[in-house]
Design a protein around this motif. Structure first.
Motif, PDB file in Angstrom:
ATOM      1  N   PRO A  33     -34.481 -25.617 -27.932  1.00  0.00           N
ATOM      2  CA  PRO A  33     -35.317 -26.454 -27.067  1.00  0.00           C
ATOM      3  C   PRO A  33     -36.563 -26.994 -27.772  1.00  0.00           C
ATOM      4  CG  PRO A  33     -35.332 -24.166 -26.311  1.00  0.00           C
ATOM      5  CD  PRO A  33     -34.330 -24.261 -27.420  1.00  0.00           C
ATOM      6  N   VAL A  34     -37.066 -26.261 -28.755  1.00  0.00           N
ATOM      7  CA  VAL A  34     -38.221 -26.731 -29.518  1.00  0.00           C
ATOM      8  C   VAL A  34     -37.823 -27.947 -30.344  1.00  0.00           C
ATOM      9  CG1 VAL A  34     -39.876 -26.119 -31.339  1.00  0.00           C
ATOM     10  CG2 VAL A  34     -39.280 -24.442 -29.570  1.00  0.00           C
ATOM     11  N   VAL A  35     -36.709 -27.844 -31.055  1.00  0.00           N
ATOM     12  CA  VAL A  35     -36.236 -28.960 -31.876  1.00  0.00           C
ATOM     13  C   VAL A  35     -35.950 -30.170 -30.996  1.00  0.00           C
ATOM     14  CG1 VAL A  35     -34.345 -29.755 -33.363  1.00  0.00           C
ATOM     15  CG2 VAL A  35     -35.357 -27.488 -33.719  1.00  0.00           C
ATOM     16  N   GLU A  36     -35.273 -29.958 -29.882  1.00  0.00           N
ATOM     17  CA  GLU A  36     -34.957 -31.078 -28.987  1.00  0.00           C
ATOM     18  C   GLU A  36     -36.221 -31.739 -28.457  1.00  0.00           C
ATOM     19  OE1 GLU A  36     -32.208 -29.759 -25.985  1.00  0.00           O
ATOM     20  OE2 GLU A  36     -30.654 -29.352 -27.475  1.00  0.00           O
ATOM     21  N   ALA A  37     -37.213 -30.956 -28.087  1.00  0.00           N
ATOM     22  CA  ALA A  37     -38.457 -31.524 -27.563  1.00  0.00           C
ATOM     23  C   ALA A  37     -39.188 -32.333 -28.635  1.00  0.00           C
ATOM     24  CB  ALA A  37     -39.361 -30.418 -27.016  1.00  0.00           C
ATOM     25  N   VAL A  38     -39.273 -31.794 -29.846  1.00  0.00           N
ATOM     26  CA  VAL A  38     -39.976 -32.499 -30.923  1.00  0.00           C
ATOM     27  C   VAL A  38     -39.230 -33.775 -31.295  1.00  0.00           C
ATOM     28  CG1 VAL A  38     -40.670 -32.380 -33.350  1.00  0.00           C
ATOM     29  CG2 VAL A  38     -41.115 -30.443 -31.829  1.00  0.00           C
ATOM     30  N   VAL A  39     -37.917 -33.691 -31.451  1.00  0.00           N
ATOM     31  CA  VAL A  39     -37.146 -34.878 -31.832  1.00  0.00           C
ATOM     32  C   VAL A  39     -37.220 -35.936 -30.737  1.00  0.00           C
ATOM     33  CG1 VAL A  39     -34.819 -35.741 -32.352  1.00  0.00           C
ATOM     34  CG2 VAL A  39     -35.660 -33.648 -33.447  1.00  0.00           C
ATOM     35  N   ALA A  51     -41.603 -47.337 -44.610  1.00  0.00           N
ATOM     36  CA  ALA A  51     -41.457 -47.003 -43.188  1.00  0.00           C
ATOM     37  C   ALA A  51     -40.542 -45.787 -43.021  1.00  0.00           C
ATOM     38  CB  ALA A  51     -40.916 -48.207 -42.410  1.00  0.00           C
ATOM     39  N   LEU A  52     -39.438 -45.756 -43.766  1.00  0.00           N
ATOM     40  CA  LEU A  52     -38.530 -44.614 -43.720  1.00  0.00           C
ATOM     41  C   LEU A  52     -39.247 -43.347 -44.184  1.00  0.00           C
ATOM     42  CD1 LEU A  52     -35.726 -43.298 -43.416  1.00  0.00           C
ATOM     43  CD2 LEU A  52     -35.253 -44.059 -45.762  1.00  0.00           C
ATOM     44  N   TYR A  53     -39.956 -43.442 -45.295  1.00  0.00           N
ATOM     45  CA  TYR A  53     -40.684 -42.291 -45.837  1.00  0.00           C
ATOM     46  C   TYR A  53     -41.716 -41.784 -44.824  1.00  0.00           C
ATOM     47  CZ  TYR A  53     -43.978 -39.646 -48.639  1.00  0.00           C
ATOM     48  OH  TYR A  53     -44.813 -38.664 -49.103  1.00  0.00           O
ATOM     49  N   ARG A  54     -42.481 -42.690 -44.258  1.00  0.00           N
ATOM     50  CA  ARG A  54     -43.524 -42.311 -43.301  1.00  0.00           C
ATOM     51  C   ARG A  54     -42.929 -41.629 -42.068  1.00  0.00           C
ATOM     52  NH1 ARG A  54     -46.329 -45.953 -39.465  1.00  0.00           N
ATOM     53  NH2 ARG A  54     -48.104 -44.771 -38.728  1.00  0.00           N
ATOM     54  N   ALA A  94     -42.984 -32.945 -40.502  1.00  0.00           N
ATOM     55  CA  ALA A  94     -44.216 -32.176 -40.283  1.00  0.00           C
ATOM     56  C   ALA A  94     -44.304 -31.683 -38.839  1.00  0.00           C
ATOM     57  CB  ALA A  94     -45.439 -33.027 -40.628  1.00  0.00           C
ATOM     58  N   HIS A  95     -43.966 -32.540 -37.889  1.00  0.00           N
ATOM     59  CA  HIS A  95     -43.984 -32.118 -36.485  1.00  0.00           C
ATOM     60  C   HIS A  95     -42.991 -30.979 -36.243  1.00  0.00           C
ATOM     61  CE1 HIS A  95     -46.769 -35.101 -35.073  1.00  0.00           C
ATOM     62  NE2 HIS A  95     -45.992 -36.117 -35.397  1.00  0.00           N
ATOM     63  N   LEU A  96     -41.780 -31.124 -36.772  1.00  0.00           N
ATOM     64  CA  LEU A  96     -40.768 -30.069 -36.596  1.00  0.00           C
ATOM     65  C   LEU A  96     -41.214 -28.768 -37.251  1.00  0.00           C
ATOM     66  CD1 LEU A  96     -37.453 -32.043 -37.149  1.00  0.00           C
ATOM     67  CD2 LEU A  96     -38.008 -30.650 -35.148  1.00  0.00           C
TER      68      LEU A  96
END
Length: 158
Positions: free
Chosen positions: A115-121, A16-19, A26-28
């Motif tokens: 703002p990109v990092v904040e939105a993705v996270v 679960a952690l790995y996934r 990948a999203h970031l």
């Protein structure tokens, strides 16, 4: 030497952690690349330098990024040559040490990435879990990180 067998709970937790980590990375990385032509690790260099007051010696930077010194040197070279976000400097006080310094262009790139990092996270991580669970997860992950040294001398018994 016999290896220790993981329990089903241990294996499921690790998977679960790995996934979750792989998907969030990948999203970031994909979003930073598509929006700002910046990879995740390039962002991490800029963030680390900014948090250190704008400059760091190469060896501590590599340790902060959890990569080899040669990997840090290549990454800094790319940010220096391609993007102008970082420069390398030597100091008269210690001619053996090389410092990586954040440039004004690097500060601008980091500000654009925030703002990109904040939105993705938020979208792919924080919005799905309560603050209490996030604090609990942070404590657990800190325990795991502290139990895993970032050096070549680590031996898991194999």
């Amino acid at each position: 030497m016999p290896t220790k067998q993981m329990s089903a709970v241990q294996f499921e937790s690790w998977r679960a952690l790995y996934r979750a980590d792989t998907l969030l990375y990948a999203h970031l990385d994909n979003t930073l690349r598509s929006r700002l032509k910046m990879g995740y690790f390039e962002h991490e260099v800029l963030r680390a330098l900014d948090q250190a007051g704008g400059r760091m010696r190469m060896a501590p930077l590599a340790k902060e990024l959890m990569i080899s010194r040669s990997g840090a040197t290549r990454l800094i070279g790319k940010l220096e040559d391609k993007d102008g976000w970082v420069v390398r400097r030597n100091t008269p006080e210690d001619r053996r040490a090389t410092w990586a310094e954040l440039t004004p262009a690097g500060r601008e790139a980091l500000a654009a990435a925030q703002p990109v990092v904040e939105a993705v996270v938020s979208t792919f991580f924080a919005d799905h879990v309560s603050d209490e669970d996030l604090r609990r997860a942070s404590r657990i992950l800190d325990v795991l990180a502290d139990a895993n040294p970032n050096d070549d001398g680590f031996d898991c018994g194999l």
